[in-house]
Design a protein around this motif. Structure first.
Motif, mmCIF file in Angstrom:
data_model
loop_
_atom_site.group_PDB
_atom_site.id
_atom_site.type_symbol
_atom_site.label_atom_id
_atom_site.label_comp_id
_atom_site.label_asym_id
_atom_site.label_seq_id
_atom_site.Cartn_x
_atom_site.Cartn_y
_atom_site.Cartn_z
ATOM 1 N N LYS A 133 91.230 -11.735 -47.543
ATOM 2 C CA LYS A 133 89.859 -11.805 -48.049
ATOM 3 C C LYS A 133 88.881 -12.174 -46.940
ATOM 4 N N ILE A 134 89.268 -13.141 -46.115
ATOM 5 C CA ILE A 134 88.386 -13.576 -45.029
ATOM 6 C C ILE A 134 88.161 -12.447 -44.026
ATOM 7 N N PHE A 135 89.230 -11.797 -43.597
ATOM 8 C CA PHE A 135 89.091 -10.747 -42.594
ATOM 9 C C PHE A 135 88.378 -9.518 -43.156
ATOM 10 N N ASN A 136 88.619 -9.205 -44.409
ATOM 11 C CA ASN A 136 87.884 -8.096 -45.035
ATOM 12 C C ASN A 136 86.397 -8.412 -45.115
ATOM 13 N N SER A 137 86.069 -9.663 -45.395
ATOM 14 C CA SER A 137 84.665 -10.073 -45.493
ATOM 15 C C SER A 137 83.985 -10.018 -44.125
ATOM 16 N N SER B 26 83.878 -19.045 -51.485
ATOM 17 C CA SER B 26 82.588 -19.552 -51.013
ATOM 18 C C SER B 26 82.312 -19.127 -49.573
ATOM 19 N N ILE B 27 83.350 -19.135 -48.733
ATOM 20 C CA ILE B 27 83.207 -18.679 -47.352
ATOM 21 C C ILE B 27 82.771 -17.212 -47.328
ATOM 22 N N CYS B 28 83.404 -16.405 -48.153
ATOM 23 C CA CYS B 28 83.070 -14.982 -48.206
ATOM 24 C C CYS B 28 81.642 -14.768 -48.728
ATOM 25 N N LYS B 29 81.240 -15.579 -49.693
ATOM 26 C CA LYS B 29 79.873 -15.488 -50.207
ATOM 27 C C LYS B 29 78.866 -15.877 -49.133
ATOM 28 N N GLU B 30 79.193 -16.903 -48.353
ATOM 29 C CA GLU B 30 78.288 -17.313 -47.279
ATOM 30 C C GLU B 30 78.156 -16.221 -46.227
ATOM 31 N N MET B 31 79.255 -15.539 -45.913
ATOM 32 C CA MET B 31 79.163 -14.435 -44.958
ATOM 33 C C MET B 31 78.242 -13.333 -45.472
ATOM 34 N N LEU B 32 78.308 -13.069 -46.771
ATOM 35 C CA LEU B 32 77.414 -12.078 -47.369
ATOM 36 C C LEU B 32 75.958 -12.517 -47.240
ATOM 37 N N LEU B 33 75.692 -13.781 -47.513
ATOM 38 C CA LEU B 33 74.324 -14.292 -47.442
ATOM 39 C C LEU B 33 73.795 -14.325 -46.010
ATOM 40 N N ARG B 34 74.690 -14.471 -45.037
ATOM 41 C CA ARG B 34 74.285 -14.573 -43.632
ATOM 42 C C ARG B 34 74.559 -13.292 -42.845
ATOM 43 N N ARG B 35 74.739 -12.200 -43.514
ATOM 44 C CA ARG B 35 75.145 -10.969 -42.826
ATOM 45 C C ARG B 35 74.116 -10.485 -41.825
ATOM 46 N N ASN B 36 72.846 -10.857 -42.010
ATOM 47 C CA ASN B 36 71.794 -10.451 -41.076
ATOM 48 C C ASN B 36 71.400 -11.574 -40.117
ATOM 49 N N TYR B 37 72.172 -12.642 -40.090
ATOM 50 C CA TYR B 37 71.829 -13.827 -39.302
ATOM 51 C C TYR B 37 71.722 -13.518 -37.810
ATOM 52 N N LEU B 38 72.561 -12.633 -37.315
ATOM 53 C CA LEU B 38 72.602 -12.350 -35.887
ATOM 54 C C LEU B 38 71.704 -11.194 -35.460
ATOM 55 N N SER B 39 71.128 -10.516 -36.400
ATOM 56 C CA SER B 39 70.278 -9.372 -36.064
ATOM 57 C C SER B 39 68.816 -9.743 -36.195
ATOM 58 N N SER B 40 68.003 -9.220 -35.306
ATOM 59 C CA SER B 40 66.568 -9.484 -35.317
ATOM 60 C C SER B 40 65.820 -8.235 -34.874
ATOM 61 N N PRO B 41 64.784 -7.815 -35.596
ATOM 62 C CA PRO B 41 64.029 -6.616 -35.226
ATOM 63 C C PRO B 41 63.396 -6.712 -33.843
ATOM 64 N N SER B 42 63.187 -7.942 -33.354
ATOM 65 C CA SER B 42 62.511 -8.112 -32.072
ATOM 66 C C SER B 42 63.463 -7.993 -30.885
ATOM 67 N N GLN B 43 64.761 -7.927 -31.136
ATOM 68 C CA GLN B 43 65.729 -7.878 -30.058
ATOM 69 C C GLN B 43 65.929 -6.441 -29.586
ATOM 70 N N ASP B 44 65.802 -6.247 -28.274
ATOM 71 C CA ASP B 44 65.974 -4.921 -27.698
ATOM 72 C C ASP B 44 67.436 -4.606 -27.392
ATOM 73 N N ASP B 45 68.235 -5.643 -27.178
ATOM 74 C CA ASP B 45 69.637 -5.460 -26.837
ATOM 75 C C ASP B 45 70.431 -5.111 -28.087
ATOM 76 N N ASN B 46 70.937 -3.891 -28.141
ATOM 77 C CA ASN B 46 71.647 -3.439 -29.332
ATOM 78 C C ASN B 46 72.973 -4.150 -29.552
ATOM 79 N N THR B 47 73.463 -4.847 -28.509
ATOM 80 C CA THR B 47 74.753 -5.525 -28.638
ATOM 81 C C THR B 47 74.598 -6.990 -29.015
#
Length: 241
Positions: free
Chosen positions: A80-84, A35-56
């Motif tokens: 499994k956790i670290f691979n995810s 379930s943890i690994c599935k949640e990481m998949l679902l939230r993989r774009n959580y930290l990225s935003s098209p409006s952010q100019d800072d690539n880091t």
């Protein structure tokens, strides 16, 4: 800087003071990690935003695996956790921390952590008095803290933090000073020390309300804290939090 925290709720047995969510149902470990690994998949774009100019801005710099007792995880589930994490997030990892119980630290576990790029270990020592460890319903014996640190060092893991606790019922200042001296002797990088708390819903809280134990005197507790600060400072530790 972005960080990832992963909570592992499994414990072989529950400590009498712990108010965090945990369970002794170790047979649920595989399903939980899935379930943890599935949640990481679902939230993989959580930290990225098209409006952010800072690539880091969406790059994960730190990972903290807490609990519970993460050292109860099998090597298969750690992998499994670290691979995810690697698969779903952009990472430039500076610090990877995992919480462990001293009695879980074997050469096999330490080797696995080193191979998984864990470079900081947080260990629940709490006290070096075996009677107080029993009072807390801790699994380990005091000598196992020293052994665990040696095992981690042998695998190249030098950044180690230990938890210490003071303010036990009937604890004396001298016995607390012995715990501090032992911690300093271990020469670990971080020491997290805190007064014993009586969290509602815990066995310790129930014992307090039933009059089976009594809180330590407030002035003695303050003296314990002040001695801790002075001795840590004299030993070269920086009080950063």
């Amino acid at each position: 800087m972005a960080g990832l925290y992963i909570h592992i709720p499994f414990c072989a047995k529950r400590c009498s003071y712990c108010g965090f969510y945990s369970t002794t149902r170790l047979n649920m470990q595989d399903k939980y990690v899935d379930s943890i690994c599935k949640e990481m998949l679902l939230r993989r774009n959580y930290l990225s935003s098209p409006s952010q100019d800072d690539n880091t801005s969406g790059i994960i710099n730190t990972v903290y695996i807490g609990g519970g007792t993460p050292s109860q995880l099998t090597r298969f589930n750690l992998d499994k956790i670290f691979n995810s994490i690697a698969k779903n997030f952009s990472c430039s990892l500076e610090e990877v921390t995992i919480e462990v119980n001293p009695d879980d630290v074997t050469p096999e576990l330490a080797s696995a952590l080193s191979e998984l790029s864990v470079n900081r270990v947080s260990m629940g020592a709490q006290t070096f008095d075996d009677n107080r460890l029993k009072f807390l319903n801790r699994r380990h014996k005091s000598y196992q803290v020293d052994n665990a640190i040696d095992v981690l060092h042998n695998q190249g893991i030098e950044n180690i933090s230990i938890d210490l606790m003071f303010g036990f019922p009937d604890q004396t200042l001298d016995s607390w000073l012995e715990d501090i001296r032992h911690a300093i002797m271990l020469d670990v990088q971080h020491i997290s020390a805190y007064s014993l708390m009586y969290e509602d819903g815990t066995p310790l809280y129930k014992m307090l309300k039933e009059g089976k134990i009594h809180e330590i005197d407030e002035n003695l507790s303050l003296s314990m804290y002040n001695k801790l600060s002075d001795m840590m400072d004299d030993a070269g530790y920086e009080h950063y939090e």
